[in-house]
Enzyme design. Structure first.
Site, PDB file in Angstrom:
ATOM      1  N   ASP A   1       0.848  -1.201   0.000  1.00 58.58           N
ATOM      2  CA  ASP A   1       0.000   0.000   0.000  1.00 58.58           C
ATOM      3  C   ASP A   1       0.882   1.248   0.000  1.00 58.58           C
ATOM      4  O   ASP A   1       0.644   2.191   0.747  1.00 58.58           O
ATOM      5  CB  ASP A   1      -0.945  -0.017   1.213  1.00 58.58           C
ATOM      6  CG  ASP A   1      -2.077   1.010   1.073  1.00 58.58           C
ATOM      7  OD1 ASP A   1      -2.383   1.406  -0.084  1.00 58.58           O
ATOM      8  OD2 ASP A   1      -2.652   1.410   2.100  1.00 58.58           O
TER       9      ASP A   1
ATOM     10  N   LYS B   1       2.090   4.641  -0.983  1.00 54.85           N
ATOM     11  CA  LYS B   1       1.481   5.840  -1.560  1.00 54.85           C
ATOM     12  C   LYS B   1       2.043   7.036  -0.810  1.00 54.85           C
ATOM     13  O   LYS B   1       2.653   6.878   0.267  1.00 54.85           O
ATOM     14  CB  LYS B   1      -0.046   5.799  -1.455  1.00 54.85           C
ATOM     15  CG  LYS B   1      -0.566   5.585  -0.054  1.00 54.85           C
ATOM     16  CD  LYS B   1      -2.076   5.456  -0.065  1.00 54.85           C
ATOM     17  CE  LYS B   1      -2.602   5.079   1.310  1.00 54.85           C
ATOM     18  NZ  LYS B   1      -4.031   4.902   1.348  1.00 54.85           N
TER      19      LYS B   1
ATOM     20  N   ASN C   1       1.596   7.481   2.892  1.00 58.49           N
ATOM     21  CA  ASN C   1       2.324   6.584   3.803  1.00 58.49           C
ATOM     22  C   ASN C   1       3.819   6.890   3.867  1.00 58.49           C
ATOM     23  O   ASN C   1       4.594   6.104   4.403  1.00 58.49           O
ATOM     24  CB  ASN C   1       2.100   5.123   3.413  1.00 58.49           C
ATOM     25  CG  ASN C   1       0.691   4.673   3.763  1.00 58.49           C
ATOM     26  OD1 ASN C   1       0.049   5.283   4.616  1.00 58.49           O
ATOM     27  ND2 ASN C   1       0.210   3.629   3.111  1.00 58.49           N
TER      28      ASN C   1
ATOM     29  N   ASP D   1       2.853   2.625   7.896  1.00 55.39           N
ATOM     30  CA  ASP D   1       1.622   1.851   7.658  1.00 55.39           C
ATOM     31  C   ASP D   1       1.828   0.551   6.890  1.00 55.39           C
ATOM     32  O   ASP D   1       1.581   0.484   5.680  1.00 55.39           O
ATOM     33  CB  ASP D   1       0.558   2.710   6.985  1.00 55.39           C
ATOM     34  CG  ASP D   1      -0.821   2.210   7.399  1.00 55.39           C
ATOM     35  OD1 ASP D   1      -0.928   1.023   7.775  1.00 55.39           O
ATOM     36  OD2 ASP D   1      -1.776   3.000   7.367  1.00 55.39           O
TER      37      ASP D   1
ATOM     38  N   THR E   1      -4.452   1.010  -2.741  1.00 52.86           N
ATOM     39  CA  THR E   1      -5.315   2.181  -2.906  1.00 52.86           C
ATOM     40  C   THR E   1      -5.545   2.352  -4.402  1.00 52.86           C
ATOM     41  O   THR E   1      -4.582   2.273  -5.175  1.00 52.86           O
ATOM     42  CB  THR E   1      -4.585   3.402  -2.295  1.00 52.86           C
ATOM     43  OG1 THR E   1      -4.318   3.089  -0.919  1.00 52.86           O
ATOM     44  CG2 THR E   1      -5.398   4.665  -2.398  1.00 52.86           C
TER      45      THR E   1
HETATM   46  C1  PIT Z   1       4.299   8.909  13.316  1.00 54.29           C
HETATM   47  C2  PIT Z   1       3.500   9.970  12.966  1.00 54.29           C
HETATM   48  C3  PIT Z   1       2.346   9.734  12.265  1.00 54.29           C
HETATM   49  C4  PIT Z   1       1.973   8.435  11.915  1.00 54.29           C
HETATM   50  C5  PIT Z   1       2.797   7.380  12.284  1.00 54.29           C
HETATM   51  C6  PIT Z   1       3.964   7.611  12.990  1.00 54.29           C
HETATM   52  C7  PIT Z   1       2.400   6.016  11.908  1.00 54.29           C
HETATM   53  C8  PIT Z   1       3.308   5.058  11.754  1.00 54.29           C
HETATM   54  C9  PIT Z   1       3.023   3.675  11.412  1.00 54.29           C
HETATM   55  C10 PIT Z   1       1.773   3.109  11.412  1.00 54.29           C
HETATM   56  C11 PIT Z   1       1.603   1.793  11.071  1.00 54.29           C
HETATM   57  C12 PIT Z   1       2.714   1.028  10.738  1.00 54.29           C
HETATM   58  C13 PIT Z   1       3.972   1.580  10.735  1.00 54.29           C
HETATM   59  C14 PIT Z   1       4.116   2.904  11.075  1.00 54.29           C
HETATM   60  O1  PIT Z   1       2.520  -0.282  10.379  1.00 54.29           O
HETATM   61  O2  PIT Z   1       1.559  10.771  11.897  1.00 54.29           O
HETATM   62  O3  PIT Z   1       5.432   9.124  14.021  1.00 54.29           O
HETATM   63  O4  PIT Z   1       0.416   1.164  11.056  1.00 54.29           O
END
Ligand code: PIT
Length: 437
Positions: A151, A153, A156, A169, A191
C-alpha cells in the site's frame, strides 16, 4: 482527549486509583491527534519515564472484533518487529489493554509527503531523486527480507525533521507465507490510484513488482504534482491503469520519463526490478559508487549497545526477567492475541499496575467472601491463585506475569464450574475505564 483508565485493578467496590484522563497504562501521556484511519487513530505521546516523544497508534476493540482485523494486526506487529531501517518508522513496543491495542512508534515530526506536494505542488527533479533514493532503500530492504508493503502511496511516506522520508503503515503488508501454491499472492489490496494492473486482473501477482508499480506512481506524482491515472469514474480509472494510459508532463527529463515508463510497465514480468533501478542513469545521477553501494546494501540499523546488553542479560536470566510487550503478543503458541481481541472468552488477559500481591489478595478476599476455596501457587516470574467450588471444581485461575515498568499481565482463566456462577462466571475483574482513546 478521553483516556484509558483500564490499567487499574478495580473490583466491584471502590476504585483503588483513578488514572489521569490522558495517561495511557501509567506510562505515556497522550497528546494531540496526528492522524485518523478507518480502524485506528495515531496520537502524539510522551513516555512518562524517559520523556521521549513517540507516536501511538490505537486500535479499538470494536474495529478489531467487528472488522475481523485481528489477523491483520498480528501480521502487522510481526512485520514491524522484523524491520529495522533508518527509512522505516520503528515500532518501539506494543501495549494492550482489555479493549485496545496500542503500537508505540517512532515519532516522525514532518507530516506526510502528500501534504508537502499538495501545498508546494510538483517538486524539482533533484528533490524527487533524493526522495526516490530513500524510498527504494526502504523498499529494497523490505523485499530483501521477504516483506512487501502493498500500500505504498504518498500518504504513507512521512517526513522527519531532516526532511528525509520514513515509510509507515504496514497494515496491508505481506510475507511469503501468504503466497498460494502457484507462487503468487491473491489478496486484493492497495489504494485505487496506486494499484498495479495485475491486481485488477485478479489472477495472482508478485508483490515485489506491485510495490515497484506503486513506487512509479509515487515518483510520477512527485515530479508532476498530480496522479498518472485518474478519473472521477473508478472503472474508467482502472481501465487507464490496466492499459497503462498516462502522459508525462513536458517538464520531465527524458531520463526520468524512461525510468517512469519502466516502473509503470503494465507487464509485471518486464517491469524494472530494484536491482535494475540501482543501475538506472537517472537514479544514479550524482551518486558516487560508495553512496550507491550503501543504498544497495539494504542494511539493518545497528542495534544500540545498551539494547544488546539487555537482550544478553535477558537471555541469560530468561526465567526471571519481567515480560515485555512482545512477550504478551507471543504469549501462547504462535502469535495468539485472541485473549485481547475476543468476545468473552474462557481466558482473558489484561494489564494492571497493581502489584501481584494486591491482585491475589483481592481475588482471595472476594473468593472467600463468596464461600469458595482459594489456593495460592507460585512460580518464578509468574504466580497465581485458583478459586474452587466446595466440590473442588475450578471456578477461576488468576495468574500474574511481571512486565517491565511495574506493570503486570493478569491472565484470568475460567473453569467449567464458573458457568452460570454470578460474577465469578462473568467479569468481577472488569477494570474497564470509560471513554478511553
Ligand atoms: C508517526 C506519525 C504519524 C503516523 C505514524 C507515525 C504512523 C506510523 C506507522 C503506522 C503503522 C505502521 C507503521 C508505522 O505499520 O503521523 O510518528 O500502522
Amino acid at each position: 482527549m478521553p483516556a484509558s483508565g483500564d490499567q487499574s485493578l478495580l473490583g466491584t467496590g471502590t476504585r483503588s486509583s483513578v488514572a489521569p484522563a490522558n495517561i495511557l497504562l501509567g506510562r505515556y501521556e497522550l497528546g494531540r491527534l496526528l492522524g485518523c484511519g478507518a480502524s485506528a487513530k495515531v496520537y502524539l505521546a510522551r513516555n512518562l519515564r524517559s520523556g521521549q516523544s513517540v507516536a501511538i497508534k490505537c486500535f479499538r476493540k470494536v474495529s478489531i472484533a467487528n472488522g475481523g482485523l485481528a489477523n491483520h494486526i498480528k501480521r502487522e506487529i510481526c512485520i514491524l518487529r522484523r524491520l529495522r531501517h533508518p527509512r522505516i518508522v520503528r515500532l518501539h513496543e506494543v501495549l494492550a489493554s482489555r479493549s485496545k491495542i496500542y503500537f508505540v512508534l517512532e515519532l516522525v515530526k514532518g507530516g506526510e509527503l502528500f501534504a508537502c506536494v499538495a501545498s508546494r505542488g510538483r517538486l524539482p527533479e533533484n528533490l524527487c531523486r533524493r526522495y526516490f533514493h530513500q524510498l527504494i532503500a526502504a523498499v529494497g530492504y523490505c523485499h530483501s527480507r521477504g516483506i512487501f508493503h502493498r500500500d505504498l502511496k504518498l500518504e504513507n511516506l512521512l517526513l522527519d525533521e531532516n526532511g528525509e522520508i520514513k515509510v509507515s503503515d504496514f497494515g496491508l503488508s505481506a510475507v511469503p507465507e501468504q503466497i498460494r501454491g502457484d507462487g503468487l499472492f491473491h489478496t486484493l489490496c492497495g489504494t485505487p490510484a496506486y494499484v498495479a494492473p495485475e491486481i485488477l486482473a485478479k489472477k495472482g501477482y508478485r508483490a515485489a513488482a506491485v510495490d515497484l508499480w506503486s513506487c512509479g506512481v509515487i515518483l510520477f506524482v512527485l515530479v508532476a504534482g498530480y496522479l498518472p491515472f485518474n478519473d472521477p469514474n473508478l472503472m474508467a480509472m482502472y481501465r487507464k491503469i490496466y492499459r497503462g494510459e498516462y502522459r508525462c508532463p513536458k517538464w520531465v527529463s527524458p531520463e526520468l520519463k524512461f525510468l517512469i515508463s519502466r516502473l509503470l510497465d503494465t507487464n509485471p514480468e518486464s517491469r524494472i526490478t530494484v536491482d535494475e533501478i540501482l543501475l538506472d542513469p537517472w537514479f544514479r545521477k550524482g551518486l558516487d559508487e560508495e553512496k550507491c553501494a550503501s543504498l544497495a546494501r539494504f542494511c539493518e540499523e545497528p542495534m544500540a549497545v545498551e539494547e544488546n546488553k539487555t537482550s544478553m542479560a535477558e537471555a541469560i536470566n530468561a526465567e526471571d526477567r519481567p515480560l515485555n510487550a512482545f512477550d504478551i503478543i507471543g504469549f501462547s503458541s504462535g502469535v495468539d492475541l485472541s485473549g485481547l481481541f475476543g468476545a468473552p472468552a474462557e481466558r482473558e488477559r489484561f494489564i494492571s499496575d497493581v502489584s501481584p500481591e494486591g491482585i491475589f489478595r483481592r481475588v482471595e478476599e472476594s473468593g472467600r467472601n463468596d464461600g469458595f476455596v482459594v489456593r495460592r501457587k507460585g512460580e518464578k516470574g509468574c504466580a497465581g491463585v485458583t478459586v474452587h467450588g466446595q466440590n473442588g471444581n475450578l471456578v477461576v485461575a488468576v495468574e500474574v506475569y511481571r512486565l517491565a515498568g511495574g506493570l503486570n499481565v493478569v491472565e484470568v482463566q475460567r473453569g467449567r464450574a464458573a458457568v452460570g456462577g454470578g460474577r465469578w462466571a462473568g467479569e468481577f475483574w472488569n477494570l474497564e475505564g470509560e471513554g478511553s482513546p
